[in-house]
Design an enzyme around this catalytic site. Sequence first.
Site, PDB file in Angstrom:
ATOM      1  N   HIS A  24       0.843  -1.224  -0.022  1.00 24.27           N
ATOM      2  CA  HIS A  24       0.015   0.005   0.042  1.00 24.27           C
ATOM      3  C   HIS A  24       0.942   1.263  -0.073  1.00 24.27           C
ATOM      4  CE1 HIS A  24      -4.132  -1.900   0.539  1.00 24.27           C
ATOM      5  NE2 HIS A  24      -3.050  -3.069   1.124  1.00 24.27           N
TER       6      HIS A  24
ATOM      7  N   GLU B 267     -11.643  -3.369  -0.135  1.00 24.09           N
ATOM      8  CA  GLU B 267     -10.892  -4.534  -0.392  1.00 24.09           C
ATOM      9  C   GLU B 267     -11.497  -5.618  -0.450  1.00 24.09           C
ATOM     10  OE1 GLU B 267      -8.884  -6.948   1.884  1.00 24.09           O
ATOM     11  OE2 GLU B 267      -9.309  -5.906   3.842  1.00 24.09           O
TER      12      GLU B 267
HETATM   13 ZN   LIG Z   1      -2.657  -4.621   4.540  1.00 27.41          ZN
END
Ligand SMILES: [Zn+2]
Lengths: 595, 646
Positions: free
Chosen positions: A73, A203
């Site tokens: 990320h 997600e």
């Molecule tokens: Zn993560």
Amino acid sequence: MPEIKITPLGAGQDVGRSCILLSMGGKNIMLDCGMHMGYNDERRFPDFSFICPEGPITPYIDCVIISHFHLDHCGALPYMSEMVGYSGPIYMTHPTKAIAPILLEDMRKVSVERKGDQNFFTSQMIKECMKKVIAVTLHQSVMVDNDLEIKAYYAGHVLGAAMFWIRVGSQSVVYTGDYNMTPDRHLGAAWIDKCRPDLLISESTYATTIRDSKRCRERDFLKKVHECIDRGGKVLIPVFALGRAQELCILLETYWERMNLKAPVYFAVGLTEKANNYYKMFITWTNQKIRKTFVQRNMFDFKHIKPFDRQYIDNPGPMVVFATPGMLHAGLSLHIFKKWSSNESNMVILPGFCVQGTVGHKILNGARKIEFEGRQIIEVKMSVEYMSFSAHADAKGIMQLIQYCEPRNVMLVHGEPAKMEFLKGKIKQEFNLECFNPANGETCVINTPVRIPIDVSLPLLKAEAKKFSALPSESKRQRVLHGVLLMKDNSTCLMDVDEACKEAGITRHVIRFTSTVHVNDPGPAMATAHKLHLLIKDRLPMWSVTFTDGSISLESVLVKVEGDDEEQKSVFVSWTNQDEGLGSYILGLLNSMSN
Amino acid sequence: MKLYCLSNDPNKPCHILTFKEITIMLDCGLSMQSVLNFLPLSFVASNKLLNLPFWTPQNVSEPELEGELRENCDRVFIDSPPEFCPPLDKLIDFAQVDIILISNYLCMMALPFITEGTGFQGRIYATEPTLQIGRLLLEELVLNIEQCPKANFANQWKNFVHKLPYPLSDSFKPKSWKRIYNMSNVNASLSRIQMVGYNEKLDVYGALQVIPASSGYCLGSSNWVISSDHEKIVYLSGSSTLTTHPKPMDHHALKNADVLIMTDLTQTPISNPDGMLGVLCVVVGLTLRGGGNVLIPCYPTGVVYDLFECLSVKMQELGVSNCPMFFISPVADMSLAYSNILAEWLSSVKQNKVYVPDEPFPHGLLVKNSKLKHFKHIYSEGFSTDFQEPCVVFCGHPSCRFGDVVQFIELWGNNPRNCIVFTEPDFDYIDALAPYQPLQMKVAHCAIDTSLNFTQANKLIKDLKPSTLVVPECYTVPPVSAPNLTELVIENNPDRTLIPYKWGEVINLPLKRKQAQVFVEREIAQKIVPVEIKPGISLSSLTGTLKVKDNVHNMESLEKIKDPNYQANIQYEWGSLNVTEFLQKLSQDGITDAKVEPSGSGVMIHLQDEDALIQIEENCTHVLCNSDEKLRMRLRNMLMHCLKKF
Ligand SMILES: [Zn+2]
């Protein structure tokens, strides 16, 4: 229709290198800037040339938001800001700001010093990049500029992980990053309020899994570890230095204490002490229990877990070793794996997701022979276990989050395409929401309704409320607000017509019509008027009709009856041009009576 | 909009603000001046205090007051557990309070009095440090008083207040004084608090928005911005523009308010905190070098953090670093621990340390190096072995009426080499020491108050530009301690209205709401056709369905109305009718027999064949005809063609 445009540069139908471009209301926002652990070539970073083919991307991006410190990320952040070129603001939470540079530096060392990678960012670049970071606190409303507002919500998952709500004008988006809807041993559960965004970008790592209870998984894990050391085996647990590692350490520490076990447990990360210090200092980000007891006993001071030394690898007898990195793609964990893999009494437990291309991914998919650079082939005889300890929301959790924040549309990222399709169906079925899952480089356009705020004069609102409450209660029709919009200088205000004319400095011209109908109805005029009143009330039940001194009125329409007790009466119907519909209807009604 | 003032102490404020039918309590401070009238609570029987002579007013029969009052050095004290003066409960029923906003941990000590047993059902908002540290202060207060139980509560003396000597005779509303709450009240009250972050937008029943903004005064301290769509009220409580450990004050959020309520300014308007800190360091150095001990009565949080840091450096410089510092409070360990985990609420210098990661405050290190030792009480395990003189002791309570400070004054009071240093500004040090007199130990007064002084406050007001400024009345006249210093007031300025208030008053605040906000759906907005009436001024009529939910007004498309009689797009004609033009239109349409006659201020057009009259005046036109709708519609069209409309 105003739009929201989303283009994933990474994490579109994929796990790894999360990077999503969001455009709305003329603002461009980059959500996460991760790297892919499964690749060593240019595919490890998002394709920033999508934003602009050459040169810095600063002119095209208003801000960058990083959800948490995991490298998938934030791993490409220094590359993006220092090598591609970005000098705008980067937002993340305080713990992320503290921990991300450590992990970036660690990864840089592995890539450059061990793998001999060229064209990688330098330590100095990490420092320069972090200078552009603005740390945010949970729930704090941050104005990036006059129109762009962001707000962070607790996401669980790892220390400092946050979901972000982003608003421009009346459009809003929630980006979850990675999150966890169930509290674990050191973190709380993700939480968001009913913010009703136009789009929720979630997600979907565990989109198809409904995981069994946490307790069962923990028991299972401890049983496997215990069995292995009982038979004299060595247990390797590849982890990332921060996050799951701390939770598993707490778990093993308490188990060792309770069972009075003697086999050594090592934590093979130079970072451990430092990492645990971060947990101590950001204890407000951990769960209730740890926060409550931290003064008496610090959960992150371990008695049974000792630092590891490379020499211990060949020590005889059982042991448990936590080693980085978590996906067995490089570093110490891979080194230990190579040493131990040929012995069937040993065990490797992968407690988290492994992206494609990593050794972790290969052995989880049943590979028993792994080929390395230099034709080295390793046979995997040790047992391979997978335990889903990564703190991601499962299908149930994702559905729960949708319920919490009530989005108008949902987009799934950071997951595998087949699993996403399954969840998409479920979301459509259960919430009747539009659900998207664009691939990398594919742009998704979402139309949003617009609400434009305008000022309204308080007397106008009050007059409407009064009028509405005067309506016959059994026939309350929808409330109607009518007025005149005055646009002057930069202000716009809705007001009563007379107020607007006064403000504008003009006078109205009122057109009134009066028509006469002759009706045959013997008896006093008052009786006729009564009959007409009842008739009008009957035909127009939704209107408030009043009857005073022999005249009937509703809105500006006035009906009067004249004539002696003879047969014929003159009925006058009068109305202003604004009530043309109503006036002509009543006139028609009377005309049909007279014929 | 109304403001009620419930506290007589501007530094322990408590107000009620009513606005848009919402009742908001601003702070919940507890004035503790009353405790100075009581004898100190000692958990070791004190010969001196036990042997003070009883005191009875003249002409009062003995038995009624027996034992309630005692005298020392011409001062009379009540021999009883201390009582407190809670916020006024006569003006408002606390069950009606919708929300309570707490600005900082020093302004919440009356919370259990307000929320427990009163029917209170509202929400309380405070930042995380305010809650966590406030809890420590409330717990310390309860523990300090509970550990010294007294058999009797004195009550009779309240019937003879007028016969008592000063300052007892001047006691403020003694009959309303209450005993301290207990720990379960504290827990119940604090469990109602909802934690908020700086700049978090809180929605209050859809009617108001409340935002806390950093006030720079202490960890987690905030000012409050309360706004509706069109009005902005700012409540400014304990604030500081100095650089100490907390996050700096956020000015921006407070600008251009319609009403600015300003309270909790400095209690030491004449001295400056930096100077006082300097004096403190000198006093500590001199006393320790002379072999004496330093006693600092203080709260277990706040400025003490800066004192630990500052003194440890100074003591090193002065070569007395071998003298330990003791921090004694039932919550000392919690206080030290919490201060180091609240990095997000600290100044950027302190904040940056956690990125290393280092602890933001050095007291962790001082504890590790045994420079700073903390204990719950002086009778706690380990204290007697660790205790070493000369030393510096920080302990509560600053009023010197309870807490371990009572024991230290007894222990050190007779030695002139020792020194007691007052650093907290809440209590007058002469009053604080009165029951212990005569004392041999030195007394130093170095009150460190970092909150705004009058110069800073006036400068801030100039910068914030409120339309109306509301302040306690005492801020509009020079302080009692310095009546000649006329600059120590909040300045009056023609640019704004200044409204002073005092205890027990209800003030009407000049805020007339004229506008509200409505959200217009795009479909409707697209139908808006602005008609330019004059350069820069446009009008457009607008009609829509009104939907009201949680006080939010939305305007949607009308399409769904089934009633055919409802006109969805009403427009208005304006200006005057050009008669010649209208007559032309009539003849073009075949009506040639129009007879025009002057009538009143306008004209009358008589259509003889059609049997219709049209009366035209400057601002109106009246069409009278029989029920011939065809004719009327023709006339209507012609008229509307001749007039401008929007
Ligand atoms: Zn993560």
